[in-house]
Motif scaffolding. Sequence first.
Motif, PDB file in Angstrom:
ATOM      1  N   LEU A   1      37.181  42.299  36.885  1.00 52.43           N
ATOM      2  CA  LEU A   1      35.762  42.086  37.164  1.00 52.43           C
ATOM      3  C   LEU A   1      35.250  43.163  38.123  1.00 52.43           C
ATOM      4  O   LEU A   1      34.137  43.688  37.957  1.00 52.43           O
ATOM      5  N   GLY A   2      36.071  43.492  39.116  1.00 52.73           N
ATOM      6  CA  GLY A   2      35.691  44.544  40.049  1.00 52.73           C
ATOM      7  C   GLY A   2      35.526  45.887  39.363  1.00 52.73           C
ATOM      8  O   GLY A   2      34.606  46.656  39.673  1.00 52.73           O
TER       9      GLY A   2
ATOM     10  N   GLY B   1      41.613  41.230  44.905  1.00 54.09           N
ATOM     11  CA  GLY B   1      41.750  40.243  43.846  1.00 54.09           C
ATOM     12  C   GLY B   1      43.036  40.359  43.049  1.00 54.09           C
ATOM     13  O   GLY B   1      43.783  41.330  43.171  1.00 54.09           O
ATOM     14  N   ASN B   2      43.287  39.340  42.211  1.00 53.55           N
ATOM     15  CA  ASN B   2      44.389  39.383  41.265  1.00 53.55           C
ATOM     16  C   ASN B   2      43.945  40.209  40.048  1.00 53.55           C
ATOM     17  O   ASN B   2      42.894  40.861  40.079  1.00 53.55           O
ATOM     18  N   THR B   3      44.713  40.174  38.976  1.00 52.11           N
ATOM     19  CA  THR B   3      44.396  41.003  37.808  1.00 52.11           C
ATOM     20  C   THR B   3      43.024  40.674  37.238  1.00 52.11           C
ATOM     21  O   THR B   3      42.241  41.574  36.891  1.00 52.11           O
ATOM     22  N   GLN B   4      42.702  39.380  37.140  1.00 51.17           N
ATOM     23  CA  GLN B   4      41.422  38.987  36.558  1.00 51.17           C
ATOM     24  C   GLN B   4      40.251  39.427  37.437  1.00 51.17           C
ATOM     25  O   GLN B   4      39.245  39.968  36.946  1.00 51.17           O
ATOM     26  N   LEU B   5      40.365  39.204  38.752  1.00 49.54           N
ATOM     27  CA  LEU B   5      39.290  39.613  39.650  1.00 49.54           C
ATOM     28  C   LEU B   5      39.191  41.137  39.728  1.00 49.54           C
ATOM     29  O   LEU B   5      38.101  41.695  39.846  1.00 49.54           O
ATOM     30  N   ALA B   6      40.346  41.807  39.644  1.00 52.28           N
ATOM     31  CA  ALA B   6      40.337  43.266  39.661  1.00 52.28           C
ATOM     32  C   ALA B   6      39.609  43.814  38.437  1.00 52.28           C
ATOM     33  O   ALA B   6      38.870  44.805  38.530  1.00 52.28           O
TER      34      ALA B   6
ATOM     35  N   LEU C   1      29.871  45.252  45.447  1.00 52.71           N
ATOM     36  CA  LEU C   1      30.752  44.130  45.119  1.00 52.71           C
ATOM     37  C   LEU C   1      32.101  44.561  44.567  1.00 52.71           C
ATOM     38  O   LEU C   1      33.045  43.760  44.536  1.00 52.71           O
TER      39      LEU C   1
ATOM     40  N   LEU D   1      36.650  42.954  45.174  1.00 59.04           N
ATOM     41  CA  LEU D   1      37.274  42.416  43.966  1.00 59.04           C
ATOM     42  C   LEU D   1      38.454  43.272  43.525  1.00 59.04           C
ATOM     43  O   LEU D   1      39.505  42.757  43.144  1.00 59.04           O
ATOM     44  N   VAL D   2      38.306  44.582  43.601  1.00 58.66           N
ATOM     45  CA  VAL D   2      39.350  45.496  43.148  1.00 58.66           C
ATOM     46  C   VAL D   2      40.550  45.486  44.092  1.00 58.66           C
ATOM     47  O   VAL D   2      41.700  45.452  43.649  1.00 58.66           O
TER      48      VAL D   2
ATOM     49  N   SER E   1      31.901  48.876  50.914  1.00 57.22           N
ATOM     50  CA  SER E   1      30.767  47.976  50.681  1.00 57.22           C
ATOM     51  C   SER E   1      29.598  48.284  51.622  1.00 57.22           C
ATOM     52  O   SER E   1      28.435  48.248  51.217  1.00 57.22           O
TER      53      SER E   1
END
Length: 400
Positions: A300-301, A293-298, A285, A289-290, A367
């Motif tokens: 999380l990644g 994604g944006n900063t927040q999703l990155a 996953l 995300l990395v 992935s």
Amino acid sequence: MPQKAAALKFVILLGFVSLCADATYEGARSITGAYLQVLGASGTVVGLVAGFGELIGHGLRLAIGYLSDQTRKYWGITTLGYILNTAVVPFLALAGRWEVAAGLMMAERTGKAIRTPPRDALLSHGASQIGRGFGFGLHEAMDQTGAVMGPLAVAAMIYFQGEYRNAFTILIVPAVLGLIVLIVLQFLYPNPSDFEVEIETDREEKLPRIFLIYLGAVAIIAAGYADFPLIAFHFQKQDIASGQTIPLFYAVAMGVDAIAALIFGYLFDRTGISILIVAAFLSSLFAPLVFLGNTQLALLGIAFWGIGMGAQESILKAAIAGMVPKNKRATAYGIFSTGYGLSWFLGSALMGILYDRSITALIVFSSATQLLAIPFFVWVKLHFSTSSSVPEAITSQDTI
């Protein structure tokens, strides 16, 4: 002292040695690239030094593991490795040329290669008393604590003193402290193998075939696991994080790594190989995300990336301790480290190429490799018994 309590103390003290070592060399590695640039090295030189250092750090372990098992000098080889791994780091402060600094960096990687297979074999004996997953997980958690403390100490020295040389000098403290504890530790526990009860399979002269299948799964995972420098490069290029906040992302990853190692180690002792399947799925996953994604999703990644690293550095090694006879374990860890490192190196090179051409292709590759490892782990699970700590129904035809 009861065996279990003594084994726990042994694992904690060995973990403290690794904590000090990681604080030393990870602290240095957080600034060596910039330091080489200050000394006049080119970007090509920095890349070659870093890549060749990792190649040495993993490739040499194959021979060291075999040598450790043949000579039974586990403590002696481990001590030599730690001395080289940490004692050379403060001397970087005296390097007046990039060639000298590069040589010291190579020496540090060589030291890590020397100490890792016999150290892991010693650790496996103590972990056999307290749960192999928990033992390796606890060691990884302490290891990563040092990996966070070292760079933070270096950053503080640079902030207050303003020079890289002073930052290297402060690393004398964890280097010396770790070596003192290591020397005391081998006098307290001269024969850690006594923690582990001798069983019939320990006299087997060959490595079980199941280990080869397991190594294939590990190599697949390593090939698709993006290295942090590529992630940091992406963050910088896409303005996801600034140069000042990227180290904080790395610190988050290391913190998650430490916590995940403890949790997955605990679960490994209760569910066995099955938890590796969960770890591989969670690892799959991080890439979307990395890299999308944006900063927040990155962020999380990065957390998922840290979870995967925690699992890889703890339960992957814990599983080997249950598969391989203890008189062949350093050899197995040497093979494991070499295969893992080579696969990581080749996969990282490929993902760097894919990044320049198609980020989507990079994500798919990363992935897919994590998910591809799952069927191998399922096969290993069907042929492996964690309750007996040895492979199920291994015969003379099942060895390599």
